[in-house]
Design an enzyme around this catalytic site. Structure first.
Site, PDB file in Angstrom:
ATOM      1  N   ASP A   1      -3.857   4.632   3.730  1.00  0.00           N
ATOM      2  CA  ASP A   1      -3.524   5.788   2.896  1.00  0.00           C
ATOM      3  C   ASP A   1      -2.404   6.623   3.504  1.00  0.00           C
ATOM      4  O   ASP A   1      -1.589   7.201   2.777  1.00  0.00           O
ATOM      5  CB  ASP A   1      -4.755   6.644   2.600  1.00  0.00           C
ATOM      6  N   CYS A   2      -2.331   6.681   4.834  1.00  0.00           N
ATOM      7  CA  CYS A   2      -1.199   7.365   5.470  1.00  0.00           C
ATOM      8  C   CYS A   2       0.103   6.654   5.124  1.00  0.00           C
ATOM      9  O   CYS A   2       1.125   7.298   4.834  1.00  0.00           O
ATOM     10  CB  CYS A   2      -1.384   7.402   6.985  1.00  0.00           C
TER      11      CYS A   2
END
Length: 733
Positions: free
Chosen positions: A457-458
């Site tokens: 997700d980063c």
């Protein structure tokens, strides 16, 4: 006074520290006895005393030490007057919404560092350092009930720092020791605590369940191969197995002997350690061991371990210890000695010390340890490892949503530079697959590039920001990245997707689900194998959808399949009440915002998607009387929605719910719930444009919470920006 230093501070003459990008985003607190004016010192003291006075009401730090420092350095003064909306039928106007938004942007822009990110606390496992509860104990996190793990750890820390065991009834040590002894003594500490106490010499290794280092010699085809475990589990038990295999015990000092007498209810030499292996205090027990699991530990303890410690199999033990240290050194080097997180850092560092107290490995660890400490008005703590990239990506999206690009161009350009500098541009060193590592090229970490561990997700949120920047004038936001770097990020994300269509956090799913039943950690959940997360999936879905629009020819079929399968996963994992469980935030509010935002980018709408209609109903149903939303951290371990006590609201969660409803088209159907929520945000804004610090909003491993102080700036600003933009475009104002 304490000052935060950014970048390569203190590294120029240190041969034991190195970086992949000139230490971009590195954060170190240093005490300077000569720093600070009289006014600044008084401001810090006032912040400290205010926290002390209110610590049982608002337990989380507001990160005021950093704010005081940076706002004074920039000579910041809020010049935009505060606005409020009255209770007697006064309506929100474009001017009021815009004014509140500009005030939020004004102060948040001033909080940006010279490197382009927003430095902040990211307190994770606060059993290392967390404020004492009123009952004399310490919890797993700052808002949690007291636990044996937290209380024993902090009691021992106080003793190591020189506090005496008996300082009167109001002494921290006295109260903590009473808490421990009233609950049967430290024998009830969970397994991780038993390991640490054994290393210190105040517990006996025979009272620990086995952690044989031979585990690192198992072939990969076995379902319990270490390469198939969740990376955090794997990298925690790696050094633990080394200590267990050696039965390592530190120096037995007079203080260690005193501690043996202080934390148990019976004489140390009379304790039957072997019978304590399965014991865990009820305050700590979140994931009880099954009978099958206990039988497995008993077999290893009673049958396997005695054989492995005798000739000729003790030769295998020696080889296995060498294998464990090989993995430890590899992970240390691959992360520039930051390691994957704050639980693993001291274990790896101590392993290197046990191997050679004067060796370079240990010295390289010492050079990086300062990056784990954070100072707030509540004192010093150990943080997870920094959330520089994660916070920056959300900050960029919030600022872009404000539609004030021409006014904040320098802020956006610096943030863009930070994200470009922070992308991981290489795979882990050497034959990384033999070390159980996955490809990392093209990803972004949670913190900075040196950390070296990309997160799905980063990566997705940072990629999304860089794609947005590529659509803006370079003279305002800087030059866009080379296309190959976008491709690398997309390839990294695609490689993570599971057959379910979902996306896990760190590595692809490699193990069967039943392995989770062998979880040995009593206070965490879902820690043995990787699990698909709705937030990771939604973040990836958003990034891939925009990438497909801008670069339609790169892996077109793979990208299309990814988008379709990710959207299906999100729809398939919706709860019956219309919510989604969020693994990294609290909790159903967080997960539902992510899920809606992801589905909308995949062309799902309120009219054509039942999941969005159900999600909208869920959010509207849990709205509070004051117009906001407020969810307790207890939703995470209980896995059901629980309101905050008193049905009060939390501004960050209010912002998540607002954005979820805006994405779901609530503005066009009935904007009243959003008017009410926006009024709450605007009226809650502080005089300087900041928003008040409230309850925890981050989470991990089902039972431990995370503190993100920048969330209180980012998400109300973002929600107000989307609210204002949507209303202007729909001509409802």
């Amino acid at each position: 006074m304490w000052r935060l230093k950014i970048g390569d501070y203190g590294t120029k003459n240190d041969p034991y520290i190195f970086s992949t990008n000139n230490f971009a985003g590195r954060q170190i607190w240093e005490f300077d006895p000569d720093a600070g004016s009289v006014e600044e010192l008084a401001e810090v003291e006032e912040a400290r005393l205010n926290y002390l006075k209110n610590r049982f009401n608002v337990k989380n730090s507001s990160d005021l030490l950093w704010q005081i420092q940076i706002l004074r350095e920039k000579k910041f003064k809020q010049t935009i007057p505060q606005v409020k909306i009255g209770d007697r039928g006064e309506e929100i106007t474009p001017e009021i919404a815009t004014t509140a938004l500009r005030r939020a942007v004004n102060i948040f822009s001033a909080l940006q560092s010279s490197h382009g990110h927003w430095p902040a606390d990211n307190s994770g496992p606060l059993f290392f350092n967390t404020p004492m509860n009123e009952d004399g104990g310490w919890g797993l996190h700052v808002e949690g009930h007291s636990t044996m793990f937290g209380t024993v750890f902090n009691y021992i820390c106080m003793r190591l720092l020189g506090e005496g065991p008996d300082g009167g009834e109001n002494s921290g040590c006295t109260r903590a020791r009473k808490w421990i002894l009233d609950r049967g003594g430290a024998t009830g500490i969970p397994s991780w605590g038993k390991t640490w106490l054994s290393i210190l010499g105040v517990y006996n290794w025979s009272g620990c369940n086995p952690m044989p280092p031979e585990f690192w010699k198992l072939p990969y085809f076995l379902p319990i191969s270490p390469g198939k475990l969740l990376c955090y589990c794997r990298l925690t038990y790696m050094p633990m197995s080394y200590f267990y295999g050696k039965r390592f015990v530190g120096p037995i000092t007079p203080l260690v002997l005193q501690l043996r007498e202080e934390i148990y209810i019976q004489p140390y030499d009379e304790i039957n350690w072997s019978k304590l292996r399965h014991l865990c205090a009820k305050e700590d027990l979140f994931f009880p061991h099954t009978t099958v699991q206990n039988l497995l530990w008993d077999a290893l303890h009673n049958l396997v371990e005695p054989v492995l410690n005798r000739w000729p199999l003790n030769k295998l033990r020696e080889k296995s210890l060498e294998a464990a240290m090989t993995h430890i050194h590899y992970e240390d080097e691959a992360s520039r000695y930051m390691t994957i997180g704050c639980v693993e850092k001291p274990l790896n560092m101590l392993s290197c010390w046990a191997e050679d107290p004067n060796g370079d490995y240990f010295k390289k660890h010492l050079a990086r340890i300062g990056e784990y400490f954070w100072m707030g008005e509540d004192g010093m703590r150990v943080q997870s490892f920094g959330s520089q990239t994660w916070d920056c990506a959300f900050a960029v999206q919030a600022l872009l949503a404000c539609n004030l690009t021409d006014e904040i161009g320098p802020i956006l350009m610096k943030a863009h530079d930070f994200l470009k500098t922070s992308q991981v541009t290489d795979n882990p060193p050497g034959d990384f697959e033999s070390m159980f590592r996955h490809t990392s090229k093209g990803g972004w970490t949670f913190s900075n590039k040196d950390h070296g561990w990309p997160v799905s997700d980063c990566t997705a949120e940072a990629l999304l920001c860089c794609l947005y920047f590529s659509m803006l004038p370079p003279e305002i936001v800087g030059e866009k990245m080379e296309p190959e770097r976008y491709y690398d990020a997309v390839n990294c994300i695609i490689s993570m997707q599971s057959q379910t269509g979902g996306v896990p956090a760190w590595e692809p799913r490699r193990a069967p689900s039943w392995l989770e039943s062998l979880n040995p950690i009593e206070f965490f959940d879902e820690v043995i194998i990787e699990h698909d997360k709705v937030e990771c999936t939604a973040s990836a879905l958003k990034a891939m959808t925009l990438f497909k629009k801008l670069y339609p020819k790169h892996k077109a079929k793979d990208v299309e399949n990814f988008i379709r399968n990710a959207a299906k996963f999100i729809e398939d994992t919706q709860k019956l009440d219309g919510s989604w469980y969020g693994g990294w935030g609290i909790c159903f509010t967080y997960g539902t915002w992510f899920a809606i935002s992801g589905l909308v980018t995949a062309k799902k709408t309120y009219s054509n998607c039942l999941a969005i209609r159900k999600a909208t109903d869920f959010l509207l149903k849990i709205q509070c009387e004051d117009g906001g939303w407020g969810e307790s951290y207890r939703s995470c371990p209980n896995k059901k929605y629980i309101h905050l006590e008193g049905n009060r609201s939390n501004l960050v969660q209010t912002s998540w719910a607002m954005m979820g409803l805006i994405h779901a088209g609530q503005m066009e159907r009935d904007p009243t719930p959003l008017h009410r929520a926006s009024k709450l945000l605007i009226n809650s804004q502080l005089e300087d444009g900041d928003f008040p610090q409230q309850e925890l909003t981050g989470a991990f491993m089902g039972n431990c919470m995370l503190h993100y102080p920048t969330y209180r700036n980012i998400f109300p600003m973002w929600a107000l920006a989307e609210y204002r933009s949507k209303f202007q475009s729909s001509k409802i104002f």
